[in-house]
Motif scaffolding. Structure first.
Motif, short mmCIF file in Angstrom:
data_model
loop_
_atom_site.label_atom_id
_atom_site.label_comp_id
_atom_site.label_asym_id
_atom_site.label_seq_id
_atom_site.Cartn_x
_atom_site.Cartn_y
_atom_site.Cartn_z
N LEU A 1 28.63 -18.13 -8.71
CA LEU A 1 29.16 -19.63 -8.55
C LEU A 1 28.81 -20.15 -9.98
O LEU A 1 29.86 -20.94 -10.51
N LEU A 2 27.70 -19.93 -10.81
CA LEU A 2 27.47 -20.78 -11.96
C LEU A 2 28.37 -20.27 -13.06
O LEU A 2 28.88 -21.01 -13.98
N GLY A 3 28.81 -18.89 -12.99
CA GLY A 3 29.70 -18.52 -14.00
C GLY A 3 29.20 -18.32 -15.51
O GLY A 3 27.83 -18.56 -15.60
N ASN A 4 30.14 -18.83 -16.42
CA ASN A 4 29.59 -18.81 -17.89
C ASN A 4 29.10 -20.08 -18.29
O ASN A 4 29.56 -20.86 -18.66
N SER A 5 27.66 -20.11 -17.98
CA SER A 5 26.77 -21.18 -18.20
C SER A 5 25.50 -21.01 -18.63
O SER A 5 24.73 -20.31 -18.28
N TRP A 6 25.10 -21.99 -19.12
CA TRP A 6 23.46 -21.66 -19.92
C TRP A 6 22.40 -22.19 -18.63
O TRP A 6 21.50 -21.77 -18.62
N LEU A 7 23.19 -22.51 -17.54
CA LEU A 7 22.41 -22.91 -16.47
C LEU A 7 21.96 -21.40 -15.60
O LEU A 7 21.02 -21.37 -14.88
N LEU B 1 22.67 -4.35 -15.08
CA LEU B 1 23.51 -4.43 -16.49
C LEU B 1 24.82 -4.72 -16.47
O LEU B 1 25.41 -5.50 -17.42
N THR B 2 25.42 -3.97 -15.76
CA THR B 2 26.86 -4.02 -15.66
C THR B 2 27.35 -5.30 -15.41
O THR B 2 28.29 -6.09 -15.96
N VAL B 3 26.85 -5.92 -14.15
CA VAL B 3 27.30 -7.24 -13.70
C VAL B 3 26.84 -8.36 -14.65
O VAL B 3 27.78 -9.16 -15.15
N LEU B 4 25.62 -8.10 -15.23
CA LEU B 4 25.26 -9.10 -16.44
C LEU B 4 25.90 -9.31 -17.60
O LEU B 4 26.80 -10.22 -18.14
N PHE B 5 26.43 -8.01 -18.10
CA PHE B 5 27.16 -7.98 -19.30
C PHE B 5 28.77 -8.31 -19.29
O PHE B 5 29.47 -8.46 -20.18
N LEU B 6 29.33 -7.93 -17.90
CA LEU B 6 30.51 -8.19 -17.68
C LEU B 6 31.00 -9.33 -17.50
O LEU B 6 32.11 -9.99 -17.85
N LEU B 7 30.11 -10.28 -16.78
CA LEU B 7 30.28 -11.90 -16.31
C LEU B 7 29.88 -12.77 -17.27
O LEU B 7 30.23 -13.87 -17.31
N LEU B 8 28.87 -12.39 -18.07
CA LEU B 8 28.47 -13.39 -19.33
C LEU B 8 28.74 -12.83 -20.65
O LEU B 8 28.65 -11.74 -20.96
N LYS C 1 24.77 -14.90 -23.76
CA LYS C 1 24.00 -15.25 -22.47
C LYS C 1 23.48 -14.26 -21.62
O LYS C 1 22.19 -14.42 -20.93
N ALA C 2 23.97 -13.13 -21.84
CA ALA C 2 23.42 -12.11 -20.79
C ALA C 2 22.30 -11.38 -21.54
O ALA C 2 21.18 -11.22 -20.53
N GLY C 3 22.08 -11.43 -22.76
CA GLY C 3 20.93 -11.11 -23.41
C GLY C 3 19.73 -12.18 -23.20
O GLY C 3 18.54 -11.74 -22.84
N ALA C 4 19.99 -13.46 -22.99
CA ALA C 4 18.95 -14.62 -22.68
C ALA C 4 18.53 -14.18 -21.53
O ALA C 4 17.37 -14.51 -21.25
N PHE C 5 19.51 -14.27 -20.38
CA PHE C 5 19.16 -13.89 -19.14
C PHE C 5 18.20 -12.93 -19.03
O PHE C 5 17.16 -12.88 -18.11
N LEU C 6 18.59 -11.59 -19.47
CA LEU C 6 17.78 -10.37 -19.28
C LEU C 6 16.21 -10.47 -20.00
O LEU C 6 15.48 -10.38 -19.06
N GLY C 7 16.27 -10.94 -21.21
CA GLY C 7 15.04 -11.51 -21.82
C GLY C 7 14.06 -12.41 -21.02
O GLY C 7 12.99 -12.15 -20.98
N LEU C 8 14.67 -13.50 -20.50
CA LEU C 8 13.73 -14.62 -19.78
C LEU C 8 13.48 -13.79 -18.55
O LEU C 8 12.52 -14.17 -18.18
N GLN C 9 14.41 -13.08 -17.73
CA GLN C 9 13.91 -12.34 -16.35
C GLN C 9 12.93 -11.61 -16.52
O GLN C 9 11.90 -11.43 -15.85
N LEU C 10 12.82 -10.50 -17.55
CA LEU C 10 11.93 -9.71 -18.01
C LEU C 10 10.65 -10.39 -18.23
O LEU C 10 9.50 -9.98 -17.90
#
Length: 359
Positions: free
Chosen positions: A62-68, A214-221, A225-234
């Motif tokens: 739902l959030l899509g391409n957002s830093w949220l 990883l596919t979902v992350l880098f396809l939708l962002l 942003k995908a790298g920041a999402f992955l780094g913060l989550q880990l």
């Protein structure tokens, strides 16, 4: 009186008495029904965690391409921590009577949702339970990024030596890498040539989960942003998981490899409980009752709080030191211990067991 003195100087009788200490405690706990399964509790908890996992990904879409999305990354890390706790309980066979059901529940939770190998973790964790804080036997104190003994610290040169001298202060920053380390170790274990048939099935589950993530992350962002999402989550996942396990044994006495210990003392004297209420139980997956968990590893985690007063009173009655501190105190002890090893090379064999057995 003379008979008691004779027993104290007879190592076989003393060892038999020490063995009976755990046997008597186990009998009491079993008679009170504290080892019974809590399937209803676990079904509800698994259902809620799976619902939260799905909810995070619905929010992600739902959030899509957002830093949220970074909020979703943090939420995902917290949910995966709870999944890891459930997999831990199932691997200890706390949920079902069937070992097969427990093992596959652990594999599906860890592999399908978290993306980690339950087989690798269980092998490592079982060796830890058999000999907590015992040199050359406990894999949790093997040589790695952090040195746990002056001997380990003394072998290091260059950057490793620089890091070791500061390892206490760097402990929490290093925990941000713990999640990545667990994933790497899991994949390496499952893809080795000697993997069993079950492990190859588990490998397919783990690799599929990681690839889909990883596919979902880098396809939708976008890549940033995908790298920041992955780094913060880990990072959050590593801190939450590592921060739950580290207070339990780090800074407790280390045991020489050749020392023989009775079961009760081996588990109690090397473990530390963390005081707290319901929130602490939830945040640490009830691993804050580490002494009770080590004494009764297949006891359902919600029952550990109930058995704690019995174990504490029993240990006090028989002169076995029972350690319990606050969470902040435990972290202070861990940091101080690691700095002692890295900076002042304190002798780690300050072990109450040595004095006990010499007596």
């Amino acid at each position: 009186m003379s008979q008691l003195l004779a027993e104290d100087h007879d190592p076989l009788r003393a060892q038999h008495r020490h063995t009976n200490l755990y046997t008597d405690l186990l009998r009491t706990v079993r008679e009170l029904g504290l080892l019974k399964r809590r399937r209803g509790y676990y079904f509800i908890r698994i259902g809620l965690v799976v619902a939260a996992f799905i909810g995070v990904w619905v929010g992600f879409g739902l959030l899509g391409n957002s830093w949220l999305q970074l909020l979703m990354a943090g939420a995902l890390a917290l949910v995966l921590t709870q999944v890891a706790f459930l997999s831990h309980d199932s691997a200890h066979r706390q949920i079902f009577d069937s070992a097969h059901w427990n093992d596959w529940t652990a594999r599906l939770l860890a592999g399908g949702l978290v993306g980690m190998s339950a087989s690798w973790w269980r092998s490592k964790h079982s060796r830890h339970h058999q000999a907590p804080n015992q040199l050359q036997k406990d894999p949790d104190i093997d040589i790695g990024v952090i040195a746990f003994t002056p001997e380990h610290a003394g072998r290091r040169t260059g950057f490793q030596a620089w890091l070791t001298r500061r390892q206490g202060w760097l402990f929490f920053p290093l925990l941000t890498l713990e999640g990545l380390s667990l994933y790497v170790a899991s994949v390496q274990h499952l893809l080795r040539r000697s993997a069993t048939k079950v492990e190859r099935i588990e490998a397919a589950i783990v690799v599929s989960r990681l690839a889909a993530y990883l596919t979902v992350l880098f396809l939708l962002l976008p890549i940033g942003k995908a790298g920041a999402f992955l780094g913060l989550q880990l990072a959050i996942f590593g801190i939450c998981l590592g921060g739950s396990f580290a207070p339990n044994h780090k800074g407790m006495p280390l045991v020489p490899a050749t020392m023989k210990l009775d079961f009760l003392r081996r588990q109690v004297l090397m473990s530390r409980n963390i005081r707290g209420g319901v929130f602490t139980d939830f945040a640490m997956g009830s691993l804050n009752y580490q002494i009770e968990h080590h004494l009764f590893p297949n006891m359902p985690s919600p029952t550990l709080r109930r058995v704690q007063p019995i174990v504490r009173e029993y240990c006090e009655l028989h002169g076995v030191k029972y350690t319990e501190v606050s969470l902040l105190s435990s972290y202070r002890i861990v940091v101080d211990y690691l700095n002692n090893v890295g900076l002042r090379a304190r002798d780690p064999f300050e072990c109450p067991l040595v004095a006990t057995y010499r007596g």
